[in-house]
Motif scaffolding. Structure first.
Motif, PDB file in Angstrom:
ATOM      1  N   HIS A  14       0.842  -1.197   0.000  1.00 43.74           N
ATOM      2  CA  HIS A  14       0.000   0.000   0.000  1.00 43.74           C
ATOM      3  C   HIS A  14       0.878   1.247   0.000  1.00 43.74           C
ATOM      4  O   HIS A  14       1.652   1.457   0.917  1.00 43.74           O
ATOM      5  N   THR A  42      -2.190   3.187  -4.651  1.00 48.85           N
ATOM      6  CA  THR A  42      -3.045   3.668  -3.568  1.00 48.85           C
ATOM      7  C   THR A  42      -4.438   3.117  -3.862  1.00 48.85           C
ATOM      8  O   THR A  42      -4.687   2.622  -4.970  1.00 48.85           O
ATOM      9  N   GLY A  62      -6.190  -0.051   2.198  1.00 48.56           N
ATOM     10  CA  GLY A  62      -5.037  -0.582   2.898  1.00 48.56           C
ATOM     11  C   GLY A  62      -5.483  -1.344   4.130  1.00 48.56           C
ATOM     12  O   GLY A  62      -6.344  -0.867   4.874  1.00 48.56           O
ATOM     13  N   LEU A 121      -2.306  -3.348   0.420  1.00 50.74           N
ATOM     14  CA  LEU A 121      -3.463  -2.862  -0.310  1.00 50.74           C
ATOM     15  C   LEU A 121      -4.209  -4.081  -0.831  1.00 50.74           C
ATOM     16  O   LEU A 121      -3.634  -4.923  -1.510  1.00 50.74           O
TER      17      LEU A 121
END
Length: 128
Positions: A14, A42, A62, A121
């Motif tokens: 992440h 992201t 995340g 992530l």
């Protein structure tokens, strides 16, 4: 390759700082990421990428995968604290309620409690 109605999960670091893991090869004089990562993601960039390939994103944020491996054991008498008892009771309550009255992913009580922000992530998507 995903059939309509199929579900797929993607995981990656992440918001990884790629510069932090760069290394230098003295033989070819090249600089490269030690595990070959070339892009950082992201939740926004991952969602954009998946949607651009025709997927509907169900979950993307995340998380700390360590929370999913952690078993909340009943606190030993010597280690009893208000927090340990509260955490154990919450884990039993959420797991029991999820069995009695399941909620659709990702609103499950136990999943929601464990999906704390973290270094991984995770994205779950489906093909409409």
């Amino acid at each position: 390759l995903l059939k309509p109605g199929g579900i797929v999960m993607f995981t990656t670091p992440h918001a990884e700082d790629l510069e932090q893991s760069m290394t230098y090869c003295p033989f070819c004089e090249a600089e490269y990421h030690r595990v070959q990562h070339v892009r950082s993601f992201t939740p926004e960039t991952m969602t954009e990428l998946l949607e651009s390939h025709g997927l509907e994103v169900l979950f993307c944020r995340g998380v700390d995968f360590g929370e999913f491996q952690r078993y909340v054991a009943r606190p030993r008498l010597a280690d009893v604290s208000l927090n340990s008892v509260r955490e154990w009771l919450a884990s039993r309550r959420d797991a029991g309620l999820d069995r009695l009255r399941p909620r659709p992913f990702p609103e499950g009580r136990d999943f929601t409690r464990r999906a704390t922000p973290g270094p991984h992530l995770a994205a779950v998507a489906t093909r409409a």
